[in-house]
Design a protein around this motif. Sequence first.
Motif, PDB file in Angstrom:
ATOM      1  N   GLY A  43       0.794  -1.214   0.000  1.00 34.68           N
ATOM      2  CA  GLY A  43       0.000   0.000   0.000  1.00 34.68           C
ATOM      3  C   GLY A  43       0.834   1.275   0.000  1.00 34.68           C
ATOM      4  N   MET A  44       2.159   1.137   0.113  1.00 35.02           N
ATOM      5  CA  MET A  44       3.039   2.311   0.130  1.00 35.02           C
ATOM      6  C   MET A  44       3.212   2.879  -1.274  1.00 35.02           C
ATOM      7  N   PRO A  45       3.598   4.158  -1.361  1.00 35.75           N
ATOM      8  CA  PRO A  45       3.903   4.719  -2.682  1.00 35.75           C
ATOM      9  C   PRO A  45       5.121   3.999  -3.284  1.00 35.75           C
ATOM     10  N   THR A  46       5.185   3.947  -4.602  1.00 35.75           N
ATOM     11  CA  THR A  46       6.291   3.300  -5.295  1.00 35.75           C
ATOM     12  C   THR A  46       7.614   3.936  -4.869  1.00 35.75           C
ATOM     13  N   GLY A  47       8.616   3.094  -4.646  1.00 36.47           N
ATOM     14  CA  GLY A  47       9.935   3.594  -4.261  1.00 36.47           C
ATOM     15  C   GLY A  47      10.793   2.483  -3.695  1.00 36.47           C
ATOM     16  N   ASP A  48      12.034   2.825  -3.366  1.00 34.03           N
ATOM     17  CA  ASP A  48      12.991   1.838  -2.868  1.00 34.03           C
ATOM     18  C   ASP A  48      12.541   1.198  -1.558  1.00 34.03           C
ATOM     19  N   GLU A  49      12.054   2.003  -0.619  1.00 30.27           N
ATOM     20  CA  GLU A  49      11.615   1.481   0.681  1.00 30.27           C
ATOM     21  C   GLU A  49      10.510   0.439   0.498  1.00 30.27           C
ATOM     22  N   ARG A  50       9.560   0.725  -0.387  1.00 33.77           N
ATOM     23  CA  ARG A  50       8.461  -0.196  -0.667  1.00 33.77           C
ATOM     24  C   ARG A  50       9.008  -1.510  -1.215  1.00 33.77           C
ATOM     25  N   GLU A  51       9.928  -1.413  -2.178  1.00 29.21           N
ATOM     26  CA  GLU A  51      10.489  -2.614  -2.809  1.00 29.21           C
ATOM     27  C   GLU A  51      11.249  -3.473  -1.806  1.00 29.21           C
ATOM     28  N   VAL A  52      12.048  -2.835  -0.942  1.00 29.77           N
ATOM     29  CA  VAL A  52      12.811  -3.578   0.071  1.00 29.77           C
ATOM     30  C   VAL A  52      11.865  -4.307   1.015  1.00 29.77           C
ATOM     31  N   ARG A  53      10.835  -3.617   1.490  1.00 28.16           N
ATOM     32  CA  ARG A  53       9.889  -4.240   2.426  1.00 28.16           C
ATOM     33  C   ARG A  53       9.149  -5.405   1.777  1.00 28.16           C
ATOM     34  N   ILE A  54       8.758  -5.256   0.524  1.00 22.74           N
ATOM     35  CA  ILE A  54       8.066  -6.341  -0.178  1.00 22.74           C
ATOM     36  C   ILE A  54       8.999  -7.538  -0.346  1.00 22.74           C
ATOM     37  N   ARG A  55      10.255  -7.302  -0.762  1.00 22.39           N
ATOM     38  CA  ARG A  55      11.231  -8.393  -0.943  1.00 22.39           C
ATOM     39  C   ARG A  55      11.459  -9.149   0.360  1.00 22.39           C
ATOM     40  N   ARG A  56      11.643  -8.412   1.442  1.00 20.10           N
ATOM     41  CA  ARG A  56      11.937  -9.061   2.728  1.00 20.10           C
ATOM     42  C   ARG A  56      10.742  -9.847   3.251  1.00 20.10           C
ATOM     43  N   ALA A  57       9.556  -9.280   3.158  1.00 21.51           N
ATOM     44  CA  ALA A  57       8.360 -10.002   3.611  1.00 21.51           C
ATOM     45  C   ALA A  57       8.132 -11.239   2.753  1.00 21.51           C
TER      46      ALA A  57
END
Length: 132
Positions: free
Chosen positions: A107-121
Amino acid sequence: MAGDIGTGLQVEMVAADRVVWSGEASMVIARTSEGDLGVLRGHAPLLSLLVDAAVEISTPEGVVHAAVDGGFLSVAADRVSILSEHALLAEEIKIDEVKAELEAAEGMPTGDEREVRIRRASARIRAVEKAS
């Protein structure tokens, strides 16, 4: 010993704050920046970057599943070191919390933080699914 098909690898998975797992194994499978890598006894020396992913360690007792948040994989003289700032064994992962983290990240805006959190989860969910 030519006929010995024993374990042959000494493996240590270390996070910044603790030794997550240590013991003998016959094989380690991890995802590096170059792709999936399988390590067996006699593997050539190697130092590689790990990505956020599930790791599998085949032991005499069964397969150990874990998730790492990136890090390094070192192989030398049948010793495998998995070094990551954060690493969790599958049984330590609280799947409901991780699914909630994934949903929040999506649900986060597109960006590096979003991608990292998705990868880790996603890596943690995969580790739990492979262990069950």
